[in-house]
Write an enzyme that holds these catalytic residues in place. Structure first.
Site, PDB file in Angstrom:
ATOM      1  N   ASP A 230       0.903  -1.291  -0.101  1.00  0.00           N
ATOM      2  CA  ASP A 230      -0.019  -0.144   0.006  1.00  0.00           C
ATOM      3  C   ASP A 230       0.852   1.342  -0.104  1.00  0.00           C
ATOM      4  OD1 ASP A 230      -2.763   1.228   0.441  1.00  0.00           O
ATOM      5  OD2 ASP A 230      -1.675   1.923   2.504  1.00  0.00           O
ATOM      6  N   GLU A 279      14.921 -15.161  -0.092  1.00  0.00           N
ATOM      7  CA  GLU A 279      15.277 -16.175   0.793  1.00  0.00           C
ATOM      8  C   GLU A 279      14.264 -17.369   0.872  1.00  0.00           C
ATOM      9  OE1 GLU A 279      15.661 -14.779   4.695  1.00  0.00           O
ATOM     10  OE2 GLU A 279      17.117 -13.110   4.182  1.00  0.00           O
TER      11      GLU A 279
END
Length: 564
Positions: A230, A279
């Site tokens: 956002d 990751e």
């Protein structure tokens, strides 16, 4: 001999999400169709009138059958709900109105079993004023280390009675609020680009970055497949927070680089975030809500070491006009090609008037419209625009209910409105409630199948005739048009991912382009036109007639052809 084609032949089979779905490919996000769920308005499981996570979970088979690839959930975090959950008090907790963390976990697990991915909203530009950091910053007074994590400043004037600068809130009024210090005296001011209950974080402070990288890992460990960010363009402010010098700032948004939006420093934040995301296995993604002056600046957010997608607001704001649409399509594809990111296409979301209503009104009124317009015209154009969007190369976003052809509810009584911008002068129109009315599932019932206890915003009479139940299996219905289009999009190798189209000669007011063996023709004019019949008709948003190698395409109609 002529032949007529129905508006939307229902597919004979549904895609099996357990076999070779887009969501299971490593590059799934490059051509994914992502469905936005506004949780409070999707499905209510406990009859309290408010949608919730268990309600969403119960309706996942519907979304699987619709043929989308992923579901984006608007915020469901713990929040005082000053701005419908975009004021977050605790980023690691579910607000009780929506359920709890176990509900979130179950929803994600069920979605994955159905071949759907889950993208959650993240709100990093600001917190709630009930966030623990902000409450402590107020309680500890001037000089508190917690105040450094937000933008606290002394005021101007003899007694500090004036805001620190001239920035205006997107919701209207000054972007600053003065606090009362613990000793009862008027004190410092804090920055909030939106509502006063939404203080902006100071992203120059390392603790803010540390906290959000931790929040990312929290939800990635639970199993989410990505984040919609956002106000992704708003995190970093210009050094010194300089005056803007304009007192009509809202008109500048989207046209200029502002000292509080689209600052270059924001890109370092996302490069750090990308390291975290990478990751994790499974091609998790970031999607930016980035309002920028140009699509070229939007492309900066999706460079290879930053985010994966960015909403194409330039496309959303384009009128139903062939010339304008072609220009924005060309500029979008040209801007995204150098950075290797997919284009995105979107027609509606929870912040703008639904496109079935926008297109029902005269052009030039913007993306927040208060009048119903010609609903038949709006629906016809909305259906055509949806087929055009789904034919373009890249990823597409569908806002809940647009597959039903829902219009905006433009006549909500003032006393039921809840958009915070509605209650503030000189800001946004504040009529976003109209696109947030709970969607209808059944023809009958207190809330047309939304839940057993009514709905938090009143649904209009006749809503049931637009419901899933009313349109399910009905040839030519808007729901079946979407299902057909999504099934074809998944099955045709020339649809979906890509970075170019081959434009074809077409009459004025008509767009025609080829993608391999697929051809799309969209008639945006107000009258029927005759074009070549490019092959076998796959799908059309309205009825058309083909004879002697030509196709008569009605006004405001899109047709899909295959040349084989």
């Amino acid at each position: 001999m002529s032949q007529q084609y129905s508006a939307a032949p229902a597919p004979t089979t549904r895609p099996d999400p357990a076999v070779a779905t887009v969501a299971q490919r490593g590059d799934w996000w490059r051509d994914a169709v992502i469905y936005q769920v506004y949780p409070r308005s999707f499905a209510d499981s406990n009859g309290d009138g408010m949608g919730d996570l268990e309600g969403v979970r119960s309706r996942l088979p519907y979304l699987q059958g619709l043929g989308v690839d992923a579901v984006w959930l608007s915020p469901f975090y713990a929040s005082p709900q000053a701005d419908a959950g975009y004021d977050v008090a605790d980023y690691r907790a579910v607000d009780p109105m929506f359920g709890n963390l176990l509900d979130a976990d179950a929803l994600i697990r069920d979605a994955h079993e159905l071949g759907l991915r889950i993208i959650v909203d993240l709100v990093p530009n600001h917190s709630s004023d009930q966030h623990e950091w902000f409450k402590r910053a107020l309680a500890e007074g001037p000089g508190s280390p917690l105040r450094e994590r937000y933008h606290f400043r002394p005021g101007k004037g003899a007694d500090g009675e004036l805001p620190p600068n001239d920035w205006e809130s997107i919701f209207g009024g000054p972007a600053w609020t003065r606090v009362t210090e613990p000793d009862g005296t008027p004190g410092e001011w804090y920055l909030h680009l939106f509502a006063p209950e939404q203080p902006d974080f100071n992203w120059e402070h390392p603790a803010v970055g540390d906290e959000f990288r931790s929040i990312l890992r929290f939800w990635l460990d639970i199993g989410v497949d990505g984040f919609r960010i956002d106000v992704a363009h708003g995190l970093v402010k210009a050094e010194g927070l300089p005056d803007l010098g304009s007192h009509d700032q809202l008109k500048l948004l989207g046209n200029d680089v502002m000292p509080f939006f689209d600052q270059d420093g924001v890109h370092e934040v996302y490069r750090q975030w990308r390291l975290v995301l990478d990751e994790y296995a499974g091609e998790r993604i970031f999607v930016a809500e980035a309002w920028t002056p140009t699509v070229e600046r939007t492309a900066n957010y999706v460079r290879p070491d930053e985010l994966h997608q960015a909403f194409n607001f330039q496309y959303l704001a384009t009128e139903w006009d062939a010339k304008e649409l072609r220009q924005v399509v060309d500029r979008t594809l040209e801007a995204m090609r150098p950075v290797g990111a997919p284009a995105t296409w979107v027609l509606s979301n929870h912040d703008v008037t639904r496109h079935a209503t926008r297109f029902a009104n005269p052009p030039g009124l913007g993306t927040q419209i208060r009048t119903a317009g010609d609903r038949a015209l709006g629906l016809r154009r909305a259906r055509a625009a949806s087929l055009l969007m789904l034919a373009l190369p890249g990823s597409a976003y569908v806002y809940q209910g647009e597959e039903l052809g829902l219009p905006d509810v433009v006549d909500l009584p003032d006393e039921v409105r809840q958009d915070p911008a509605y209650f503030r002068g000189a800001g946004q129109d504040g009529f976003r409630d109209g696109c947030r009315v709970p969607i209808p599932w059944t023809r009958e019932g207190s809330s047309y199948g939304f839940g057993a206890g009514g709905s938090w915003l009143p649904q209009p009479a006749g809503w049931g005739e637009l419901s899933i139940e009313a349109q399910q299996g009905v040839p030519g219905s808007t729901l079946e048009l979407y299902r057909s289009a999504l099934a074809l999009r998944r099955s045709l190798p020339d649809l979906g991912a890509g970075d170019s189209v081959e434009w074809l000669r077409a009459p004025e007011g008509v767009l025609a382009f080829r993608r391999g063996e697929f051809v799309c023709v969209a008639n945006t004019s107000g009258e029927a036109v005759t074009t070549p019949a490019y092959g076998r008709v796959l799908l059309a948003s309205g009825e058309l007639t083909e004879a002697e190698g030509e196709a008569k395409v009605p006004a405001d109609t899109t047709v899909w052809f295959t040349t084989v």
